[in-house]
Design a protein around this motif. Structure first.
Motif, PDB file in Angstrom:
ATOM      1  N   VAL A 205       1.549  45.248  38.990  1.00 37.02           N
ATOM      2  CA  VAL A 205       2.927  45.162  38.175  1.00 37.02           C
ATOM      3  C   VAL A 205       2.461  45.664  36.876  1.00 37.02           C
ATOM      4  O   VAL A 205       1.597  45.066  36.083  1.00 37.02           O
ATOM      5  CB  VAL A 205       3.259  43.638  38.323  1.00 37.02           C
ATOM      6  N   PRO A 206       3.052  46.755  36.267  1.00 36.52           N
ATOM      7  CA  PRO A 206       3.078  47.174  34.915  1.00 36.52           C
ATOM      8  C   PRO A 206       3.863  46.323  33.939  1.00 36.52           C
ATOM      9  O   PRO A 206       5.015  46.031  34.338  1.00 36.52           O
ATOM     10  CB  PRO A 206       3.275  48.670  34.868  1.00 36.52           C
ATOM     11  N   VAL A 207       3.183  45.788  32.977  1.00 38.91           N
ATOM     12  CA  VAL A 207       4.073  45.032  31.742  1.00 38.91           C
ATOM     13  C   VAL A 207       3.869  45.801  30.488  1.00 38.91           C
ATOM     14  O   VAL A 207       2.738  45.807  30.041  1.00 38.91           O
ATOM     15  CB  VAL A 207       3.709  43.408  31.498  1.00 38.91           C
TER      16      VAL A 207
ATOM     17  N   HIS B 151       8.741  46.355  27.425  1.00 35.38           N
ATOM     18  CA  HIS B 151       8.858  45.350  28.196  1.00 35.38           C
ATOM     19  C   HIS B 151       9.872  44.196  27.550  1.00 35.38           C
ATOM     20  O   HIS B 151       9.523  44.000  26.564  1.00 35.38           O
ATOM     21  CB  HIS B 151       7.660  44.752  28.873  1.00 35.38           C
ATOM     22  N   PRO B 152      10.926  43.577  28.087  1.00 37.39           N
ATOM     23  CA  PRO B 152      11.658  42.786  27.250  1.00 37.39           C
ATOM     24  C   PRO B 152      10.959  41.377  26.834  1.00 37.39           C
ATOM     25  O   PRO B 152      11.286  40.982  25.640  1.00 37.39           O
ATOM     26  CB  PRO B 152      12.660  42.409  28.166  1.00 37.39           C
ATOM     27  N   ALA B 153       9.806  41.178  27.209  1.00 40.40           N
ATOM     28  CA  ALA B 153       8.760  40.071  26.831  1.00 40.40           C
ATOM     29  C   ALA B 153       8.134  40.380  25.665  1.00 40.40           C
ATOM     30  O   ALA B 153       7.670  39.819  24.647  1.00 40.40           O
ATOM     31  CB  ALA B 153       7.967  39.655  28.148  1.00 40.40           C
TER      32      ALA B 153
ATOM     33  N   VAL C   8       2.818  34.974  37.575  1.00 41.62           N
ATOM     34  CA  VAL C   8       3.593  36.124  37.005  1.00 41.62           C
ATOM     35  C   VAL C   8       4.476  35.576  35.797  1.00 41.62           C
ATOM     36  O   VAL C   8       4.692  35.988  34.787  1.00 41.62           O
ATOM     37  CB  VAL C   8       4.410  36.817  38.153  1.00 41.62           C
ATOM     38  N   ALA C   9       4.913  34.372  36.201  1.00 37.26           N
ATOM     39  CA  ALA C   9       6.008  33.644  35.252  1.00 37.26           C
ATOM     40  C   ALA C   9       5.290  33.475  34.020  1.00 37.26           C
ATOM     41  O   ALA C   9       5.926  33.182  32.922  1.00 37.26           O
ATOM     42  CB  ALA C   9       6.473  32.329  35.728  1.00 37.26           C
TER      43      ALA C   9
ATOM     44  N   PRO D 230       4.360  36.306  30.152  1.00 43.48           N
ATOM     45  CA  PRO D 230       5.098  36.632  28.758  1.00 43.48           C
ATOM     46  C   PRO D 230       4.393  35.304  27.859  1.00 43.48           C
ATOM     47  O   PRO D 230       4.203  35.727  26.541  1.00 43.48           O
ATOM     48  CB  PRO D 230       6.520  36.354  28.890  1.00 43.48           C
TER      49      PRO D 230
ATOM     50  N   PRO E 109       8.609  47.293  41.622  1.00 46.29           N
ATOM     51  CA  PRO E 109       7.888  45.952  41.629  1.00 46.29           C
ATOM     52  C   PRO E 109       8.606  44.744  41.164  1.00 46.29           C
ATOM     53  O   PRO E 109       8.436  43.652  41.531  1.00 46.29           O
ATOM     54  CB  PRO E 109       6.796  46.455  40.699  1.00 46.29           C
ATOM     55  N   PHE E 110       9.255  44.904  39.913  1.00 50.77           N
ATOM     56  CA  PHE E 110      10.143  43.809  39.271  1.00 50.77           C
ATOM     57  C   PHE E 110      11.023  43.129  40.168  1.00 50.77           C
ATOM     58  O   PHE E 110      11.343  42.040  40.222  1.00 50.77           O
ATOM     59  CB  PHE E 110      10.885  44.093  37.911  1.00 50.77           C
TER      60      PHE E 110
ATOM     61  N   ARG F 212      11.318  35.766  44.683  1.00 53.61           N
ATOM     62  CA  ARG F 212      11.757  34.432  44.234  1.00 53.61           C
ATOM     63  C   ARG F 212      12.920  33.870  44.512  1.00 53.61           C
ATOM     64  O   ARG F 212      13.343  32.721  44.844  1.00 53.61           O
ATOM     65  CB  ARG F 212      11.828  34.671  42.547  1.00 53.61           C
TER      66      ARG F 212
ATOM     67  N   GLU G 172      14.823  37.195  32.489  1.00 49.67           N
ATOM     68  CA  GLU G 172      14.542  38.440  31.600  1.00 49.67           C
ATOM     69  C   GLU G 172      13.414  38.556  30.952  1.00 49.67           C
ATOM     70  O   GLU G 172      12.707  39.726  31.183  1.00 49.67           O
ATOM     71  CB  GLU G 172      15.466  38.374  30.486  1.00 49.67           C
ATOM     72  N   THR G 173      12.563  37.593  30.415  1.00 51.87           N
ATOM     73  CA  THR G 173      11.254  37.732  29.653  1.00 51.87           C
ATOM     74  C   THR G 173      10.121  37.984  30.792  1.00 51.87           C
ATOM     75  O   THR G 173       9.227  38.649  30.209  1.00 51.87           O
ATOM     76  CB  THR G 173      10.949  36.812  28.723  1.00 51.87           C
ATOM     77  N   GLU G 174      10.272  37.609  32.060  1.00 53.46           N
ATOM     78  CA  GLU G 174       9.305  37.608  32.920  1.00 53.46           C
ATOM     79  C   GLU G 174       9.260  38.971  33.521  1.00 53.46           C
ATOM     80  O   GLU G 174       8.219  39.671  33.713  1.00 53.46           O
ATOM     81  CB  GLU G 174       9.269  36.415  33.701  1.00 53.46           C
TER      82      GLU G 174
ATOM     83  N   ALA H 299      11.912  41.374  33.617  1.00 49.67           N
ATOM     84  CA  ALA H 299      12.822  42.211  33.249  1.00 49.67           C
ATOM     85  C   ALA H 299      14.205  42.254  33.899  1.00 49.67           C
ATOM     86  O   ALA H 299      14.438  43.162  34.530  1.00 49.67           O
ATOM     87  CB  ALA H 299      12.029  43.484  33.023  1.00 49.67           C
TER      88      ALA H 299
ATOM     89  N   LYS I 205       9.161  27.224  36.691  1.00 53.00           N
ATOM     90  CA  LYS I 205       8.439  28.095  37.445  1.00 53.00           C
ATOM     91  C   LYS I 205       8.840  28.103  39.186  1.00 53.00           C
ATOM     92  O   LYS I 205       9.157  26.937  39.371  1.00 53.00           O
ATOM     93  CB  LYS I 205       6.846  28.078  37.410  1.00 53.00           C
TER      94      LYS I 205
END
Lengths: 411, 328
Positions: free
Chosen positions: A10-12, A16-18, A359-360, A363, B125-126, B133, B214-216, B218, B299
């Motif tokens: 996963v690219p961040v 990225h919004p975070a 993943v969570a 950010p 992937p997002f 989830r 959103e922040t995690e 996108a 989470k």
């Protein structure tokens, strides 16, 4: 047999919004767990040091404020310290106190800003909105003192540009009272909120050993239980008169975990500390000049004649900021200007913090060191063909050996 | 008669889309005021939809186009059809003879599945993380929800053996609270709590908005959606939100004004209909808006353990209490 991977990448970033600034992470994920991370910096190189060596130190002060949008006075102070050290300029005591007050006000605004961002990263938008609303007060106060909300332009080589009069003093005290009453409520809002705790406790743990060996700085280091703070260890300006004690999370929680929660604790406690420091500074502030040399032409001549090198260090909201300058006689420009912003040190500690994160958590872990990418990027190697390359440690070593040989031949 | 029904169905569809967007606007305004902001105007969602409909509809290169484009329609149609089986005020459900509460639970699942399918089909992937989830979320809240519904239906089947116990209209005609003993009231309260906790997850709102986060990730499942497709999801979200709240209103707060005020005929229907939507708005404010401003996002593992253990226990105890109430 090769290693079988069931995960995906996963690219961040870079966008990225975070992340509010460009930096790139490549996460190897299995399920929701981070297995590996690669960090690519270098998306926001602006050549500030190069620009700086084509200008005189007074002009550089204003450029240095633009290195970072949030810790503006941090870089200006570090540069001013370096230049003053190089030229043996004595800063009047009153100016030292005013510098301290502005620097600590900046810390208050930066830490509240960070707390808001952290709340936003875990989806706690109400806290984000409320904290940023609270922050407006100190921004307005900074505008009253310096004339600007950001990029204050208050630091001058050898002092400050504006004095704090009796009326401003009352304003500052009013503002301090405002934050004193709110600081307990901020702590309840974040530190006692069960969902915020669920998201930050035991997340992004940086052990004391890792923090020390990877040279973390600022709240990131202190949250891991290392009481290091330049304001305490090598007090400068008025900090020496007042006295500062480095803040570690066990003051509030009684234990040191080194997770994101602890980093929040350190920053929120530092807000209280800054309030006390400003309060004391306002009381102890002596009368007198606010600058070493008022006449800019005279000051420039002094810089032109002077020679030397100096290192300026300041404990910014994000950690220790180091500026190195070299001034040679006959030129009013800086011969060398080297900046090491705190985010640069806090880059590597991310790797152990991401270990086995979800993943969570990405950010909030990224945000937990309060990174500032545009401060961080100092060098990008671009070949004439436009090809961008990342230099490894070996290549850099080879290049420095070659340069030493070339210089020896010349001698 | 059939023609009238079709006409009413079309009218109802347009009406719930309108109310869904309107309530979304009110929800945003209230949330903004609670966060010390001014917030957008109440009709902002309408502006959003109009703007989205004018935008380019991008289908990613590695998406599966028919699923990618079909999922928003499925989500919207599923959300709208929730209202065909729900009574509104003293009006009986439009298609009440063809579906009941079990169907409604299924339709909610279909709407969630549509989001999952759209996410997996977008090839990002997002979106994949988001869709996974959403699946976990779906698996987490279905069991407590089903337990709660079963508890209510069992109670009704024992209390009113001659009425259809799964039909929502029964719940409106015979409000649950007036038939319960002391134990039953506690049981029903526990079940109400369970359903209220499921609500934000069902609707993908904070603290359970992990599928979009959103922040995690996108916006997760929605990351590749744009233009018309996104507008459809947007409307579906609004409709689903009022659909879920309407379900709770029908199950637990079915009282009508007309019987209290002594009005009958057409006036009673209109009054009850308006009162029904006011009840939906009030419940929406308490169960969605207030919750989403008060919490941080949890989470996925925290949510799963919350639903599987404490919440399942809550609805099980609720079921047990209601059984005791009937048998003792």
């Amino acid at each position: 047999m090769g290693k079988v991977s069931y995960g995906y990448s996963v690219p961040v970033g870079p966008i990225h919004p975070a992340l509010k600034e460009p930096i790139e992470f490549h996460f190897e994920i299995e399920g929701e767990r981070v297995k590996d991370v690669k960090i690519y910096a270098g998306h926001a190189h602006r050549g500030i040091e190069w620009i700086g060596t084509r200008r005189n130190p007074i002009q550089c002060l204003y450029i240095s404020e633009r290195i970072c949008g949030i810790c503006s006075v941090t870089h200006a102070l570090a540069l001013a310290f370096a230049v003053e050290k190089a030229l043996n300029i004595e800063v009047p005591p009153r100016a030292q106190y005013i510098r301290l007050i502005v620097a600590e006000l900046e810390r208050i605004h930066s830490h509240i800003l960070w707390a808001g961002v952290a709340a936003h990263e875990v989806g706690f938008d109400s806290a984000f909105m409320l904290l940023w609303k609270i922050r407006e007060n100190v921004m307005d106060l900074l505008e009253k003192i310096t004339g600007n909300r950001v990029n204050y332009a208050i630091v001058q080589i050898g002092g400050v540009r504006r004095d704090i009069n009796e009326e401003l003093r009352r304003e500052i005290w009013k503002s301090l009272d405002y934050y004193r009453t709110l600081s307990e409520r901020i702590k309840v809002l974040l530190l006692e909120d069960p969902t915020f705790m669920m998201r930050t406790r035991n997340v992004g743990i940086l052990s004391k050993e890792d923090a020390l060996s990877l040279c973390a700085v600022g709240p990131t280091l202190r949250a891991s239980g290392v009481p290091k703070d330049i304001r305490q260890d090598q007090p400068y300006i008025a900090y020496a008169d007042i006295g500062v004690k480095a803040i570690t999370p066990d003051i509030y929680t009684g234990e040191i975990v080194g997770d994101v929660y602890d980093k929040t604790v350190v920053r929120l406690l530092e807000i209280d500390q800054s309030i006390d420091l400003i309060d004391k500074a306002l009381t102890m502030m002596p009368e007198g000049d606010i600058v070493y040399e008022k006449n800019l032409v005279k000051l420039l001549n002094l810089i032109k004649k002077g020679e030397g090198e100096g290192v300026g260090r300041h404990e910014g909201p994000r950690g220790e900021d180091v500026h190195y300058v070299k001034i040679v006689a006959g030129s009013e420009n800086l011969a060398v200007w080297k900046i090491r912003a705190p985010t640069y040190n806090n880059l590597l500690p991310w790797v152990p913090m991401f270990k086995d994160a979800e993943v969570a958590d990405i950010p909030i872990i990224v945000a937990s060191t309060d990174p500032c990418m545009s401060c961080l990027n100092r060098v990008t190697v671009v070949y004439p063909s436009g090809r961008k390359e990342i230099l490894t440690h070996e290549e850099l070593h080879k290049m420095s050996v070659e340069k030493t040989r070339r210089m020896r031949k010349k001698c | 008669m059939l023609a009238l029904k079709i006409l009413l169905t079309i009218f109802l569809s347009i009406f719930v889309m309108f109310v869904g967007l309107l309530y979304k606007g009110i929800d945003r305004k209230i949330a903004a005021r609670l966060q010390a902001r001014f917030g957008p105007p109440i009709i902002q969602p309408f502006y959003d939809v109009i703007k989205l409909l004018q935008k380019e509809n991008i289908v990613p290169e590695n998406a599966v186009p028919w699923i990618f484009n079909g999922a928003p329609w499925l989500a919207l149609l599923a959300s709208i059809s929730l209202f065909f089986y729900q009574p509104m005020g003293s009006l009986p459900p439009l298609l009440g003879d063809r579906g009941d509460i079990i169907l409604i639970i299924y339709i909610f699942t279909v709407a969630a599945i549509a989001i999952v399918a759209g996410g997996f089909a977008s090839g990002s992937p997002f979106a994949t993380v988001g869709a996974q989830r959403e699946m976990v979320l779906l698996m987490s809240y279905e069991f407590p929800l089903a337990t709660a519904i079963i508890a209510l239906a069992w109670y009704y089947s024992k209390t009113f053996p001659d009425l259809p116990s799964f039909s929502l209209y029964t719940y409106v005609l015979k409000p649950i609270w007036s038939n319960l003993g002391v134990l039953g009231v506690f049981g029903a309260l526990l079940i109400l709590i369970a359903i209220l906790v499921v609500t934000p997850a069902e609707l993908g709102k904070i603290p359970f908005d992990i599928a979009e986060a959103e922040t995690e990730i996108a916006e997760g499942v929605m990351v590749e959606y744009s233009g018309k497709n996104y507008a459809l999801f947007y409307i579906a979200d609004g409709v689903k939100t009022i659909g879920m709240t309407a379900l709770i209103v029908n199950l637990f707060f079915p009282w009508n004004l007309s019987s209290i005020l002594g009005i009958s005929g057409m006036g009673a229907y209109i009054l009850d209909f308006l009162f029904f939507w006011i009840k939906v708005l009030v419940l929406l404010t308490f169960s969605v808006t207030l919750v989403r401003v008060a919490f941080a996002r949890l989470k996925v593992d925290q949510i799963a353990s919350l639903y599987w253990f404490p919440l399942l226990l809550t609805s099980m105890v609720g079921l047990l209490l209601m059984v005791c109430d009937k048998l003792v």
